[in-house]
Every structure is written in structure tokens, then in C-alpha cells.
Design a protein around this motif. Sequence first.
Motif, PDB file in Angstrom:
ATOM      1  N   THR A  19       0.838  -1.206   0.000  1.00 20.90           N
ATOM      2  CA  THR A  19       0.000   0.000   0.000  1.00 20.90           C
ATOM      3  C   THR A  19       0.866   1.246   0.000  1.00 20.90           C
ATOM      4  O   THR A  19       0.604   2.216  -0.709  1.00 20.90           O
ATOM      5  N   PHE A  20       1.920   1.198   0.834  1.00 25.08           N
ATOM      6  CA  PHE A  20       2.814   2.341   0.957  1.00 25.08           C
ATOM      7  C   PHE A  20       3.465   2.642  -0.395  1.00 25.08           C
ATOM      8  O   PHE A  20       3.474   3.788  -0.857  1.00 25.08           O
ATOM      9  N   LEU A  40       1.491   9.305  -5.855  1.00 24.24           N
ATOM     10  CA  LEU A  40       1.977  10.667  -5.614  1.00 24.24           C
ATOM     11  C   LEU A  40       2.929  11.119  -6.710  1.00 24.24           C
ATOM     12  O   LEU A  40       2.838  12.238  -7.221  1.00 24.24           O
ATOM     13  N   MET A  52      -7.520  15.154  -1.885  1.00 26.84           N
ATOM     14  CA  MET A  52      -8.815  14.708  -1.384  1.00 26.84           C
ATOM     15  C   MET A  52      -9.080  13.260  -1.798  1.00 26.84           C
ATOM     16  O   MET A  52      -9.635  12.478  -1.040  1.00 26.84           O
ATOM     17  N   LEU A  53      -8.669  12.927  -3.024  1.00 28.50           N
ATOM     18  CA  LEU A  53      -8.877  11.561  -3.517  1.00 28.50           C
ATOM     19  C   LEU A  53      -8.136  10.559  -2.648  1.00 28.50           C
ATOM     20  O   LEU A  53      -8.663   9.502  -2.322  1.00 28.50           O
ATOM     21  N   VAL A  54      -6.898  10.876  -2.289  1.00 26.82           N
ATOM     22  CA  VAL A  54      -6.102   9.908  -1.533  1.00 26.82           C
ATOM     23  C   VAL A  54      -6.535   9.877  -0.076  1.00 26.82           C
ATOM     24  O   VAL A  54      -6.749   8.814   0.499  1.00 26.82           O
ATOM     25  N   THR A  55      -6.699  11.051   0.543  1.00 26.93           N
ATOM     26  CA  THR A  55      -6.987  11.065   1.973  1.00 26.93           C
ATOM     27  C   THR A  55      -8.474  10.958   2.279  1.00 26.93           C
ATOM     28  O   THR A  55      -8.843  10.618   3.391  1.00 26.93           O
ATOM     29  N   SER A  71      -2.410   7.860   5.018  1.00 30.08           N
ATOM     30  CA  SER A  71      -3.803   7.714   5.453  1.00 30.08           C
ATOM     31  C   SER A  71      -4.565   6.583   4.757  1.00 30.08           C
ATOM     32  O   SER A  71      -5.741   6.388   5.024  1.00 30.08           O
ATOM     33  N   MET A 104     -15.304   7.048  -5.315  1.00 29.92           N
ATOM     34  CA  MET A 104     -14.446   8.184  -5.647  1.00 29.92           C
ATOM     35  C   MET A 104     -14.472   8.458  -7.144  1.00 29.92           C
ATOM     36  O   MET A 104     -14.669   9.587  -7.577  1.00 29.92           O
TER      37      MET A 104
END
Lengths: 349, 367
Positions: free
Chosen positions: A96-97, A104, A239-242, B44, B86
Motif C-alpha cells: 500500500t505504501f 503521488l 482529497m482523492l487519496v486522503t 492515510s 471516488m
Amino acid sequence: MTALPGRFNDGRTAASRQVTVTPGTNGLDIRGEDGLMVAFWKTADLRADGELPDGAGVRLRCAADPDARLSLAQAEFIRPLLPKPPRFPWLKLAGTFAGALGVLAALWLGIPAGARALAIMVPSAWEKGWGDTLADELERRWGTCRQPAGDAALQLLAARLGAGIAPDLHLNRLVVVRRTENNALALPGGSVLVFSGLLAQAESSDELAGVLAHEFTHLRLRHPTVAMIRAAGIGMAVMLVTGDASGLAASGAAMAMAGAYSRDDESAADAGAVTLLTQAGIGTQGLAAFFRRLDDGPPGLTGWLSTHPDSRARAQAVETQGGERQAPAATRPALEPEQWAAIKGICGQ
Amino acid sequence: MPEHLSPTRHGARHGERPFAHVAGTGSMLRLALLNFLLNVLTLSLWRFWAKTRVRRLLWSGTAAWGDHAEYTGRGGELFLGFVVVMVSVFMPILVALTAAQMAVEAGNPWGNAFVLLIQAVAVFLAFAGLYRARRYQLSRTLWRGIRAGQDGEAWRYGLMVLGCGLVNVLSLGWTWPWTEMTLARYRLGNTRFGDERFVCTARARGLYRRFAVMWGVAALVLCLPLVTVLGLYLSGDGILESAEPALLFIIGLLLAGGVVLVLALPYAWYRAAVLRQLVAATRFAGTTFHLDARTAPLLRLGLGNWLIGVLSLGILRPWAALREFRFVCANLSADCEPDWSSVRQSAAAAPRLGEGLAAVFDGAGEF
Ligand SMILES: [Zn+2]
């Protein structure tokens, strides 16, 4: 082995019954209070993911009868028979990381290009609308300086600089506003605001010409519009990621990243300014001198986080580019002395 | 005679307290801190799995009639639902809203109407999403191996919320108890355990005395600062313009904190009546329930949870959720035990994907 008290649910109704459980070599022998067999759960079928919190016991499942449950308060004898509970998914976490970092990186590279492509599609009437709204608001807040002679001189200089790029440049407002900072501002849709502080500190009309050439290049490349779209894009991506719809994380990230992107815009505007000045036959030393005077802070501190590149480096770049393309003999001052004086005095004393 | 000693109200009739919560605060705090660390490491993205682990602890710590509840949801389901929503819902809305706002700033006369329309659609989707999220949560909630569930339509609930909001605005809030009970009836009346439905007949009658007090206090408390600010602005001394923005911000923050503190008491007083009335009007398989919700404990719970959330920047919200579960378990009683052998496993299909919409508009808290 001893029989343990337990509670059994058959998974068909919500009834619960008291049972005694005898762990054997092949599995669990489950009998009702009347001694009759209720079920036999083979060791291989046992599932253990029902460890109750704070030592309240364990709840077992059986692969052969997935809806049934067996709860035991004293589980010490049972635990050794159970398969190991699932380990913490470190590998998944690392994946995931890595995925997040990849997303990003893709955004970092993709957003500026996407913003440029989108800016071309924005109707120029919209662009002008935003710019006018913004400029009206700033003029109202800061106050403007207007004097016929000074305004005429400004327009003259703008015409001389804009001659080389007329079709692309939609300059429809060039105003001096009362701000003490040594700065100027290009807004979407062709507005340029020159701060009175810049006029007060400038030592020659060539400096003003250099700054105007820089701002006109921002307009020609539609940088203000691109920057607005870029900021919206960064906000949307964050916003999409968090998933933070409040926009708190988004605006913070947009501010932090806007700086890094706008430094590329500044370098492009500096290079474009040299071209404009050369075409207009104005020396580039004025722009270089302006940057040298900006550079009074400690070096290096501004660096990566600042919205503008290091001033000394900008001055050097302008001098190098200008030196390659201009012969000093081919240039003449940007304005006649009396025109320059009219602009210097546009805000009164 | 003090209220809590009165046998007729809280003693013999509601003697059976079949619920208990056994999860310790320490376990929850450890989990919350671990989740925070992993959230930081994964930008997150861990939050879906974090939420799932918190729920597993909350559910499995809840015992009813001697058996513990069970949460079978998975983090991957929440993550997948989030991604789907989303891409298919949230992004189009955001793009449309941005475009509409740009049109407004460019002076387009239709811009404001578009913004309003898109906001209404967003509210509708948010509450339809919350209903779907509830369906998902219930379908992953088991007790004695029997699945819970929720019927009803998410779009209908979303429209109901939109209509209720409109009515509340038009009535200056005076229809609030009525809309609140109407929505609660729809939610609870569509809630199943196994094949047996809950029955909810809760009405707003009897709530209006407390509501009127709350409304009056709220009107006073909200109007005073507004009038002060407006007066300063109109007096033209330029106090507001010349004041430090940081100072204004701090004053605003203090004012907001003060408003919360003053409003908390009448709100808790009203909330206690709502909860008691709602639970008392809800039946399951012939059993009626009673929630011993009183103002002072409710106020302690609410303010405590608010402080936990604010002071820990949301990191310890799972602890606040644990406190809520404990409060309900400690104060909920039943007049008799339902005949569990008549409650059967339901064959109704459970949703495959996670909460999606609710995870996007996340207002549902940590559980
Ligand atoms: Zn610039």
C-alpha cells in the motif's frame, strides 16, 4: 481430557444452548446438557479468529458448518489445538505504501502538464472574468495611483514591450497599486498590477521594463490560469487519496506544492522577459539589477520551499542570456527621462 | 425519593440488563495509536483497515444475553467501495462543482443556480450513502452466528433527508423533532436481525417542551455574537478591519468553544428525551427496551468525547466510540428475553462492496 463448559449456536436460529466440550485428538466433541452429541468439529476444520477482548474467552468456527459458533470462557486447553491466527499483514502494508508513493509521483509529474492542457480549453471570457473580479477586489483594498502623464508613459512602455508578441498578449489592464513591497502581479485574463514600492525603489526605467516584460511573459504563457487550475488539481488529488472532504489537508498540500511548481514558471518568465526586452531593444541589465537588489536575505534559505528561485541565480541567468543575445550598442533606454519621472511620481509624494 | 432509587421506573419493570461491554480502554488506546502510526506511514490509506480493526474490537466486546457480537467486515471491502465511489461519484461532482464555481466567478448568471443544484445532489448522495453504509455495517454484524441486516431503499432515505432539511429550514427548525423521529422510524423499522424485523413507532409528541427550551437558548446564544459583530461592523469604527487577523481568529475560536459549552446542557437534556422515547418505542420479537439515558451522564459522555476528539486531533476517536458503546450497554435494559429459537437466519443477500459514499463524506465517525 476434562470436559469444558461452553455455549453453542447452530447458525440456523438465534437460540443458544449450554454444552460441554471435550477436546480429543481428532477434534472437539460437543454434547448437550442431556449428554447427547450436538456436533463433532474436526481439528482441521477449526477456525480461530474469534479471540474475545481482554481475556473474555474465545469463539470458534468450523469450516464444515460456517454459520455455527462455539464460545468458551476458559480457552487454555483449546488454544493449542487451533490454527495460528492470521499474522499482521506487513507485506500488504508495504505494498500500500509503495502504491501510495507511486500515485503521488504520477500526480507530481502529471498535474502541471494536465493544468497546461486544461488552461488552453478555458474560455477567454471566463479567464477575463476571474482576473477582473480579483483585480477589482485588490484595487479596492489597496487603492490605485492614477495620473494622466504617468499612465500614458506606462501604456507607451507596455506597447513597446508588447509589440513583439501582440497576438498572444491580451493585456487589458495595467495599474499601479499602493503597496510598499518591491513587486508586481500578473492575474488571469491579462491584468498586471505594479506595486508602488517597486516604482519607489527602481533606479532606472529599464528595471521597470524588465519587470513588466517578466509579467507579460507570465500572461503570454497563461501562467496565472495554469496556476489556479494546478492548485485545484492538487487539492482534488489530495482529497482523492486522503478522503478528507473538508479540504483542510488539500489546501495545505496545495500551498506546499504550489511553491515548487511556480519556480519553474518564474524561470520561464525570466527567459521570456529577456526575449521581449531584446526584441524591444531594451537592455537586460535593468532586470538583472532588480534581482540583485531583491537578494538581500541570507543565501540558501529561500531555496526549495520558496515560490521564487534564488534571486542571485536569476540575475546571473538574465545576464548570461542577455549577454548572448544583445549588443550593448543596439539598446536604448526604455523611457525618456521625463516619462520615467512621470511614472515615478504617479503616486504623488 | 431520588430518581435512581425509584423501583417503578428503573427497578422491577426493567430489571433485566442483558448487555455488557468487556473491551478495556487500554486495548482500544493501543489500537488507536498503532492505527495512527500506520496511517502516517501509508498517507492515510491504512484508515480502511484501521476502521475495521476498531469495529472488530467494539463489536466483539459487546455481549448480549451472555454471547458476544461479531464484526465480519474487511478493510479491503471498505477500500474497494471507496475507490469505486471516488471515481464514479465524487470526482464528477467535484469537477462539476469547481466548474460551476468558476462560472460564478466569471460572472455567469446561471452559476449560482448550478452550485446550489450540485450541493443538493451532494447532500442527497451523502445521506443515501450513509444509509448504504448502515446496510453494510449491519450485514457484517453477527450475533450467535445470525446476520443482522437492513431493508429499505437508500435513494428514498436520501430524498427523505433532503425533504426534511427543506422543511426544517422553512420552519426555522421547529419541525426538527418530527423530522428526526420520521427518519429514525425509517432506519429502525427497516433494521433486521436474522429474519425478524425491529418495529419502531416513535413519535415526536412529548419532545416539544425540551425542544423549545433548546431552541430558545440556541437562538439567544447564536444571535448575541452575530449582533455584536454586525454592530461593530456597521458602527464604522473600522475595529474589525484594523484588528489583527490572528486575534480575531482566537476570539472566534473562544466564542465557538463558549457556544458549544452553553448549548451542550439544553442539547443533552433534549437528546436524553429523544433517546429514551426512541428506544421505548422500539420492539423486537415482542420484547420492549428501555434506555436509562439521563442528562448528566449524557452530557459527561458528549463533552468528554468532544474533548477527546479535539485534544487528540481525532487520533483517539476510537476511545470515544468505546465510551458510547459502554454507555449504551450499561443503560439499556429489556423487559423480557425474546424467544430466540423463533429468530432464524435470513437468506437476504448482503452487499458485496464496502461503504463507499459514507467513507467519502466521512461523517459517521470511527465505528
Ligand atoms: Zn513572476
